[in-house]
Design a protein around this motif. Structure first.
Motif, PDB file in Angstrom:
ATOM      1  N   ASP A  82      50.356   8.754 -10.462  1.00  0.00           N
ATOM      2  CA  ASP A  82      49.622   9.198 -11.639  1.00  0.00           C
ATOM      3  C   ASP A  82      48.143   8.955 -11.362  1.00  0.00           C
ATOM      4  O   ASP A  82      47.794   8.061 -10.594  1.00  0.00           O
ATOM      5  N   THR A  83      47.295   9.738 -11.987  1.00  0.00           N
ATOM      6  CA  THR A  83      45.854   9.595 -11.736  1.00  0.00           C
ATOM      7  C   THR A  83      45.258   8.498 -12.615  1.00  0.00           C
ATOM      8  O   THR A  83      44.278   8.709 -13.321  1.00  0.00           O
ATOM      9  N   MET A  84      45.844   7.331 -12.544  1.00  0.00           N
ATOM     10  CA  MET A  84      45.322   6.167 -13.247  1.00  0.00           C
ATOM     11  C   MET A  84      44.032   5.717 -12.572  1.00  0.00           C
ATOM     12  O   MET A  84      43.829   5.968 -11.384  1.00  0.00           O
ATOM     13  N   PRO A  85      43.161   5.040 -13.303  1.00  0.00           N
ATOM     14  CA  PRO A  85      41.869   4.620 -12.727  1.00  0.00           C
ATOM     15  C   PRO A  85      42.006   3.826 -11.433  1.00  0.00           C
ATOM     16  O   PRO A  85      41.212   4.017 -10.510  1.00  0.00           O
ATOM     17  N   HIS A  86      43.007   2.952 -11.327  1.00  0.00           N
ATOM     18  CA  HIS A  86      43.150   2.138 -10.112  1.00  0.00           C
ATOM     19  C   HIS A  86      43.511   2.990  -8.906  1.00  0.00           C
ATOM     20  O   HIS A  86      43.037   2.734  -7.796  1.00  0.00           O
ATOM     21  N   PHE A  87      44.322   4.014  -9.108  1.00  0.00           N
ATOM     22  CA  PHE A  87      44.654   4.907  -8.002  1.00  0.00           C
ATOM     23  C   PHE A  87      43.453   5.774  -7.635  1.00  0.00           C
ATOM     24  O   PHE A  87      43.146   5.959  -6.455  1.00  0.00           O
ATOM     25  N   GLN A  88      42.753   6.304  -8.621  1.00  0.00           N
ATOM     26  CA  GLN A  88      41.574   7.122  -8.352  1.00  0.00           C
ATOM     27  C   GLN A  88      40.534   6.330  -7.557  1.00  0.00           C
ATOM     28  O   GLN A  88      39.951   6.842  -6.595  1.00  0.00           O
ATOM     29  N   ARG A  89      40.327   5.071  -7.927  1.00  0.00           N
ATOM     30  CA  ARG A  89      39.377   4.221  -7.209  1.00  0.00           C
ATOM     31  C   ARG A  89      39.847   3.974  -5.782  1.00  0.00           C
ATOM     32  O   ARG A  89      39.039   3.974  -4.841  1.00  0.00           O
ATOM     33  N   LEU A  90      41.148   3.770  -5.596  1.00  0.00           N
ATOM     34  CA  LEU A  90      41.684   3.569  -4.250  1.00  0.00           C
ATOM     35  C   LEU A  90      41.407   4.781  -3.369  1.00  0.00           C
ATOM     36  O   LEU A  90      40.965   4.649  -2.224  1.00  0.00           O
ATOM     37  N   VAL A  91      41.637   5.971  -3.893  1.00  0.00           N
ATOM     38  CA  VAL A  91      41.397   7.195  -3.126  1.00  0.00           C
ATOM     39  C   VAL A  91      39.927   7.303  -2.744  1.00  0.00           C
ATOM     40  O   VAL A  91      39.591   7.627  -1.605  1.00  0.00           O
ATOM     41  N   LYS A  92      39.029   7.011  -3.689  1.00  0.00           N
ATOM     42  CA  LYS A  92      37.587   7.140  -3.434  1.00  0.00           C
ATOM     43  C   LYS A  92      37.062   6.106  -2.456  1.00  0.00           C
ATOM     44  O   LYS A  92      36.109   6.370  -1.726  1.00  0.00           O
ATOM     45  N   THR A  93      37.656   4.914  -2.439  1.00  0.00           N
ATOM     46  CA  THR A  93      37.096   3.822  -1.637  1.00  0.00           C
ATOM     47  C   THR A  93      37.918   3.486  -0.398  1.00  0.00           C
ATOM     48  O   THR A  93      37.582   2.537   0.316  1.00  0.00           O
ATOM     49  N   ALA A  94      38.981   4.225  -0.147  1.00  0.00           N
ATOM     50  CA  ALA A  94      39.834   3.933   1.016  1.00  0.00           C
ATOM     51  C   ALA A  94      39.030   4.030   2.303  1.00  0.00           C
ATOM     52  O   ALA A  94      38.157   4.889   2.442  1.00  0.00           O
ATOM     53  N   GLN A  95      39.333   3.148   3.221  1.00  0.00           N
ATOM     54  CA  GLN A  95      38.673   3.150   4.521  1.00  0.00           C
ATOM     55  C   GLN A  95      39.392   4.085   5.497  1.00  0.00           C
ATOM     56  O   GLN A  95      39.352   3.881   6.693  1.00  0.00           O
ATOM     57  N   ARG A  96      40.036   5.103   4.958  1.00  0.00           N
ATOM     58  CA  ARG A  96      40.754   6.108   5.746  1.00  0.00           C
ATOM     59  C   ARG A  96      40.335   7.481   5.253  1.00  0.00           C
ATOM     60  O   ARG A  96      39.944   7.634   4.098  1.00  0.00           O
ATOM     61  N   ARG A  97      40.507   8.447   6.133  1.00  0.00           N
ATOM     62  CA  ARG A  97      40.339   9.829   5.663  1.00  0.00           C
ATOM     63  C   ARG A  97      41.468  10.138   4.712  1.00  0.00           C
ATOM     64  O   ARG A  97      42.604   9.719   4.924  1.00  0.00           O
ATOM     65  N   THR A  98      41.153  10.871   3.665  1.00  0.00           N
ATOM     66  CA  THR A  98      42.181  11.253   2.701  1.00  0.00           C
ATOM     67  C   THR A  98      42.232  12.767   2.594  1.00  0.00           C
ATOM     68  O   THR A  98      41.238  13.458   2.817  1.00  0.00           O
ATOM     69  N   ARG A  99      43.413  13.244   2.249  1.00  0.00           N
ATOM     70  CA  ARG A  99      43.600  14.675   2.011  1.00  0.00           C
ATOM     71  C   ARG A  99      44.571  14.828   0.855  1.00  0.00           C
ATOM     72  O   ARG A  99      45.691  14.310   0.898  1.00  0.00           O
ATOM     73  N   THR A 100      44.137  15.497  -0.184  1.00  0.00           N
ATOM     74  CA  THR A 100      45.023  15.768  -1.310  1.00  0.00           C
ATOM     75  C   THR A 100      45.945  16.902  -0.909  1.00  0.00           C
ATOM     76  O   THR A 100      45.498  17.976  -0.519  1.00  0.00           O
ATOM     77  N   VAL A 101      47.256  16.660  -0.985  1.00  0.00           N
ATOM     78  CA  VAL A 101      48.234  17.678  -0.601  1.00  0.00           C
ATOM     79  C   VAL A 101      48.894  18.318  -1.809  1.00  0.00           C
ATOM     80  O   VAL A 101      49.547  19.343  -1.682  1.00  0.00           O
ATOM     81  N   LEU A 102      48.714  17.709  -2.977  1.00  0.00           N
ATOM     82  CA  LEU A 102      49.212  18.274  -4.225  1.00  0.00           C
ATOM     83  C   LEU A 102      48.411  17.651  -5.354  1.00  0.00           C
ATOM     84  O   LEU A 102      48.223  16.444  -5.385  1.00  0.00           O
ATOM     85  N   SER A 103      47.942  18.490  -6.249  1.00  0.00           N
ATOM     86  CA  SER A 103      47.223  17.986  -7.410  1.00  0.00           C
ATOM     87  C   SER A 103      47.671  18.784  -8.620  1.00  0.00           C
ATOM     88  O   SER A 103      47.553  20.000  -8.642  1.00  0.00           O
ATOM     89  N   GLN A 104      48.226  18.068  -9.578  1.00  0.00           N
ATOM     90  CA  GLN A 104      48.641  18.675 -10.835  1.00  0.00           C
ATOM     91  C   GLN A 104      48.060  17.824 -11.946  1.00  0.00           C
ATOM     92  O   GLN A 104      47.611  16.708 -11.712  1.00  0.00           O
ATOM     93  N   GLU A 105      48.098  18.349 -13.152  1.00  0.00           N
ATOM     94  CA  GLU A 105      47.551  17.602 -14.279  1.00  0.00           C
ATOM     95  C   GLU A 105      48.167  16.210 -14.358  1.00  0.00           C
ATOM     96  O   GLU A 105      49.382  16.052 -14.449  1.00  0.00           O
ATOM     97  N   GLY A 106      47.324  15.203 -14.261  1.00  0.00           N
ATOM     98  CA  GLY A 106      47.768  13.836 -14.416  1.00  0.00           C
ATOM     99  C   GLY A 106      48.390  13.180 -13.181  1.00  0.00           C
ATOM    100  O   GLY A 106      48.779  12.029 -13.236  1.00  0.00           O
ATOM    101  N   GLN A 107      48.472  13.886 -12.068  1.00  0.00           N
ATOM    102  CA  GLN A 107      49.061  13.301 -10.867  1.00  0.00           C
ATOM    103  C   GLN A 107      48.470  13.895  -9.596  1.00  0.00           C
ATOM    104  O   GLN A 107      47.940  15.002  -9.618  1.00  0.00           O
ATOM    105  N   ARG A 108      48.571  13.101  -8.529  1.00  0.00           N
ATOM    106  CA  ARG A 108      48.081  13.563  -7.233  1.00  0.00           C
ATOM    107  C   ARG A 108      48.989  13.040  -6.141  1.00  0.00           C
ATOM    108  O   ARG A 108      49.533  11.943  -6.234  1.00  0.00           O
TER     109      ARG A 108
END
Length: 194
Positions: free
Chosen positions: A163-189
């Motif tokens: 779910d796109t909870m604030p803690h997950f969103q922050r993890l995605v933004k600050t991860a020390q890895r390259r990230t790639r969104t493979v699916l994005s729907q309302e309220g989840q990634r």
């Protein structure tokens, strides 16, 4: 009339027997574990788990023929689909009862290519893996901290559906890895951490 402990369900073209989480035997086991002080949060088969299973049923190449570790699997409907598709399945959870129930469910469905890895995911020793997956495993500050620590230790790609909870969103933004969104729907990634 007694209610059945098993429920038939479909994921993509696959049919499984899943544990009825409302069955008195299952509820009693979960209740005993929670009352014993095991710090766990049992799912009731979140919609997100179904979405993750549907995603993997449509894109099985993520797990087919691979060695896969599922973090925080719980009783885990996703373990059934992944277990049927993968070469080797490693199932992790903090709750021993959840792992026991998960193993029972896997065996009921003829899946025997699995190994249980109990404990916190940031403290796991890594078996030979191709990919790590998790569904809704980042939902509060503690799980976000554990996942950050896990990511620093894990050399493998990590596919997380959350779910796109604030803690997950922050993890995605600050991860020390390259990230790639493979699916994005309302309220989840669903995000691949490479």
């Amino acid at each position: 009339m007694s209610q059945s402990i098993w429920i038939r369900t479909k994921v993509g073209r696959h049919t499984f027997e899943i544990l009825n989480l409302d069955h008195p035997e299952v509820e009693a086991a979960v209740r005993r574990e929670i009352e014993s002080g095991v710090d766990v949060y049992y799912d009731r088969r979140w919609d997100l788990t179904q979405e993750f299973c549907d995603f993997l049923a449509l894109q099985p190449q993520w797990v087919t023929g691979r060695s896969v570790l599922i973090l925080g699997a719980g009783i885990g409907m996703e373990t059934l689909l992944i277990g049927r598709l993968c070469k080797k399945l490693y199932v992790n959870d903090l709750a021993p009862v959840a792992l026991d129930l998960c193993a029972r469910q896997l065996r009921k469905n003829g899946i025997h290519n699995f190994e249980l890895l109990p404990g916190r995911y940031e403290a796991l020793r890594f078996p030979a893996l191709d990919i790590v997956v998790g569904c809704n495993v980042v939902y509060n500050p503690e799980t976000a901290r554990a996942m950050r620590e896990f990511m620093t230790l894990c050399p493998h790609p990590i596919l997380l559906m959350n779910d796109t909870m604030p803690h997950f969103q922050r993890l995605v933004k600050t991860a020390q890895r390259r990230t790639r969104t493979v699916l994005s729907q309302e309220g989840q990634r669903c995000v691949l951490f490479q």
